[in-house]
Design a protein around this motif. Sequence first.
Motif, short mmCIF file in Angstrom:
data_model
loop_
_atom_site.label_atom_id
_atom_site.label_comp_id
_atom_site.label_asym_id
_atom_site.label_seq_id
_atom_site.Cartn_x
_atom_site.Cartn_y
_atom_site.Cartn_z
N ASN A 217 -38.55 121.00 41.72
CA ASN A 217 -39.10 120.38 40.51
C ASN A 217 -38.91 118.87 40.59
O ASN A 217 -37.79 118.37 40.48
N ALA A 218 -40.00 118.14 40.76
CA ALA A 218 -39.92 116.68 40.90
C ALA A 218 -39.34 116.01 39.66
O ALA A 218 -38.79 114.91 39.76
N THR A 232 -38.70 126.61 39.27
CA THR A 232 -40.12 126.72 39.56
C THR A 232 -40.39 128.08 40.19
O THR A 232 -39.48 128.79 40.61
N ARG A 240 -48.81 128.87 39.62
CA ARG A 240 -47.68 127.94 39.56
C ARG A 240 -46.93 128.13 38.24
O ARG A 240 -47.54 128.17 37.17
N THR A 263 -50.36 122.57 42.27
CA THR A 263 -48.93 122.38 42.48
C THR A 263 -48.29 121.54 41.39
O THR A 263 -47.17 121.81 40.94
N ARG A 264 -48.99 120.51 40.93
CA ARG A 264 -48.44 119.60 39.93
C ARG A 264 -48.84 119.96 38.50
O ARG A 264 -48.44 119.27 37.55
N SER A 265 -49.60 121.03 38.34
CA SER A 265 -50.07 121.40 36.99
C SER A 265 -48.94 121.67 36.00
O SER A 265 -49.01 121.22 34.85
N MET A 267 -45.96 120.35 35.90
CA MET A 267 -45.39 119.06 35.52
C MET A 267 -46.33 118.33 34.56
O MET A 267 -45.90 117.70 33.60
#
Length: 314
Positions: A217-218, A232, A240, A263-265, A267
């Motif tokens: 998790n960024a 995640t 995701r 992938t970033r959805s 976030m």
Amino acid sequence: MHKMNIARILLWLVLCLPLAVSAQQKGASVAGAQNLNLASVNAAVAMVGSNELVFGRNADRPVPIASITKVMTALVMLESGAPLNEWLVFEKRHTAAAANAYTRIRIGSTMRRADVLRIALMSSENFAAYTLARSHPGGFDAFVDAMNAKAKALGMMNTHFVDPTGLSAENLSTAGDLVKLVNAAAKHPEIREYSTTGYFRGNFRNPRYSLSFGNTNALVHRESWGVELSKTGYLSEAGRCLVMISEMNGKQVVTVLLDSLGTRSPMGDAGRIKRWLDTGASGQVAKAARQYAQEKNAAYNAVAQSASTTTALK
């Protein structure tokens, strides 16, 4: 652009038909009238310590949850009382994994249970989660039974586990149920710490070697988010996924996001929820993500409608 395999989705939907019908009867959303646009097909938002949702989207719909499963794995392991400083052996799997279970960890090597738990949470290491279950008193099957017993004790009535990693699409839960799980897990400082570790160098023995692990998790690397718990998940059947406790509008908030396209959805959805709580802004999502959600919802609704029709004819 990603293209969904609708036939495959319908296949695993049939597996959870009774739960899906129950969710359909309860209603698709706790707060569907609230105009918040998300890429995630299913979502729930609550204040930490409360299971009452301030926002829900299909929050009672049972769906595959992928590696979000590992939060329950951590909770059961910690509540078993097993010593965290014990060295665990990474043994060859006794059954084949339901999905790709690639790992860099060598068969036969050992690692302290605390570190095994850490890499299972922060880096979603599947072999680590499997090893935690395998080393449980009574073994692997007893551990999975304990996962389901804990879910029932927490009131997670639309949740069922078949493995501790999340590699099986038959691990099912709802966004609303996962709020209960996150609130229970948050009472354990080890889960808070281990799940939000940014980077970790894990040391193994027999033979001696080390491996680097990073958080999946960024957002844990951004101080402005104040992430206190994180996990995640991803499977093709689950999309995701993200569960998280973070600071939003000066409050500690539980966010559950299940099944989005990119992938970033998750976030991006977390950011939209944060702005919504602060300003009431509805936010915008990409066309591809909207189409993905529409197709997934259509698949769920078709199966639920078919099940309702079948029930009515009996």
